[in-house]
Design a protein around this motif. Structure first.
Motif, PDB file in Angstrom:
ATOM      1  N   SER A   1      -3.246  -1.626  13.763  1.00  0.00           N
ATOM      2  CA  SER A   1      -3.267  -1.044  12.431  1.00  0.00           C
ATOM      3  C   SER A   1      -4.711  -0.836  11.992  1.00  0.00           C
ATOM      4  CB  SER A   1      -2.543  -1.949  11.435  1.00  0.00           C
ATOM      5  OG  SER A   1      -3.127  -3.228  11.405  1.00  0.00           O
ATOM      6  N   LYS A   2      -4.982   0.320  11.411  1.00  0.00           N
ATOM      7  CA  LYS A   2      -6.336   0.653  11.003  1.00  0.00           C
ATOM      8  C   LYS A   2      -6.724  -0.079   9.721  1.00  0.00           C
ATOM      9  CE  LYS A   2      -6.747   5.216  13.134  1.00  0.00           C
ATOM     10  NZ  LYS A   2      -7.082   6.654  12.909  1.00  0.00           N
TER      11      LYS A   2
ATOM     12  N   ASP B   1      -7.654  -4.037   2.938  1.00  0.00           N
ATOM     13  CA  ASP B   1      -7.521  -4.454   4.335  1.00  0.00           C
ATOM     14  C   ASP B   1      -8.631  -5.414   4.734  1.00  0.00           C
ATOM     15  OD1 ASP B   1      -5.239  -2.753   4.929  1.00  0.00           O
ATOM     16  OD2 ASP B   1      -6.644  -1.079   4.771  1.00  0.00           O
TER      17      ASP B   1
END
Length: 296
Positions: free
Chosen positions: A2-3, A100
């Motif tokens: 996942s970025k 993130d």
């Protein structure tokens, strides 16, 4: 894989740690300096009131307010406790973070140089550590005390999916140092570069092993029965962060000139030596173990 899309760079979590505050101000005026093609990078001024009053904090250490239990307890409502709840909603919530990656910028009065503090030891963190130390050989990797449940972690950086702290010293409280600020800016840039390359799956070949220091414990200055200090950090230890302490080495010197020696059975490595901010708890230093991160 996942970025990493959303990144927050946080300064001023402690109001009298100036490098992060001034870098946040700089980047807010010149956002192109932290822009990367695949990232949305935000800057956050965590504790403006404490900075305005030139204090570490107003009521409580902001960087100790982010455990799930504290965040859920609305009777905890002093300035930093309330600020933590607002920041948690902005950066987190931990169950489904908006960010993130959270990069939290700190200064220390200890001679720790540019230190990258990792909250966990997952493959992402290991690759990040390898990249940063490859680009910045003077950087040190510090592994925080592991948490079985990250929701219980007290640090602000734990609000994101991933979180790191940049800790650079020595820098006195309420003071700016060019070398320290520039090291902080340099390390932040390397982290952003790593994330961009990570997203593009274009990382260079990384070392398979990275030296790191794992937090074990903190020790206090010697006190008498009244809680009065009996000794100070020994000159042999002062400013020697990450250098080995062996059994029998002097670590404190009493005010009467007598040495107090380390009695542990294994070699340890100190950090946060004689940190000014920890004097309210009489903490003398943290003790670490030298370990090696193995990359897959």
């Amino acid at each position: 894989m996942s970025k990493i899309n959303n990144v927050a760079i946080v300064g001023g979590t402690h109001g009298n740690e100036f490098s992060g505050v001034y870098l946040i101000n700089k980047w807010q005026q010149h956002p192109q300096l932290i822009a990367r093609p695949s990232l949305k990078v935000e800057t956050v001024f965590a504790n403006p009131k404490a900075h305005g009053e030139n204090k570490r904090y107003i009521d409580a250490d902001l960087n100790r307010q982010f455990s799930a239990s504290n965040l859920a307890d609305f009777s905890l409502a002093n300035y930093e406790q309330s600020r933590a709840k607002a920041l948690h909603q902005q950066l987190g919530p931990k169950s489904k973070p908006n960010m993130d990656l959270v990069i939290d910028l700190h200064n220390t009065t200890s001679n720790m140089g540019p230190t990258l503090i990792l909250l966990e030891q997952t493959p992402f963190y290991k690759q990040l550590a390898a990249y940063v130390t490859m680009q910045m050989p003077e950087a040190v990797v510090f592994l925080d005390e592991p948490e079985e449940d990250m929701s219980n972690h007290r640090f602000l950086a734990s609000c994101g999916k991933y979180g790191v702290l940049i800790e650079v010293g020595p820098q006195p409280q309420s003071v700016l140092r060019q070398d320290v600020l520039e090291q902080m800016e340099q390390m932040t840039g390397h982290i952003l570069d790593f994330v961009e390359l990570y997203n593009q799956q274009d990382l260079p070949e990384l070392p398979k092993q990275v030296e790191a220091f794992l937090y074990l414990d903190s020790i206090k200055l010697p006190l008498n029965d009244k809680g009065e200090r009996l000794a100070m950090v020994h000159s042999n230890v002062q400013d020697n962060d990450y250098q080995p302490i062996n059994t029998g080495d002097p670590i404190f010197r009493t005010f009467m000139g007598e040495d107090i020696c380390y009695q542990g059975e294994k070699t340890v490595y100190p950090a946060f030596i004689n940190e000014a901010a920890y004097y309210d708890n009489d903490l003398a230093m943290s003790l670490l173990d030298k370990v090696y991160l193995e990359l897959e």
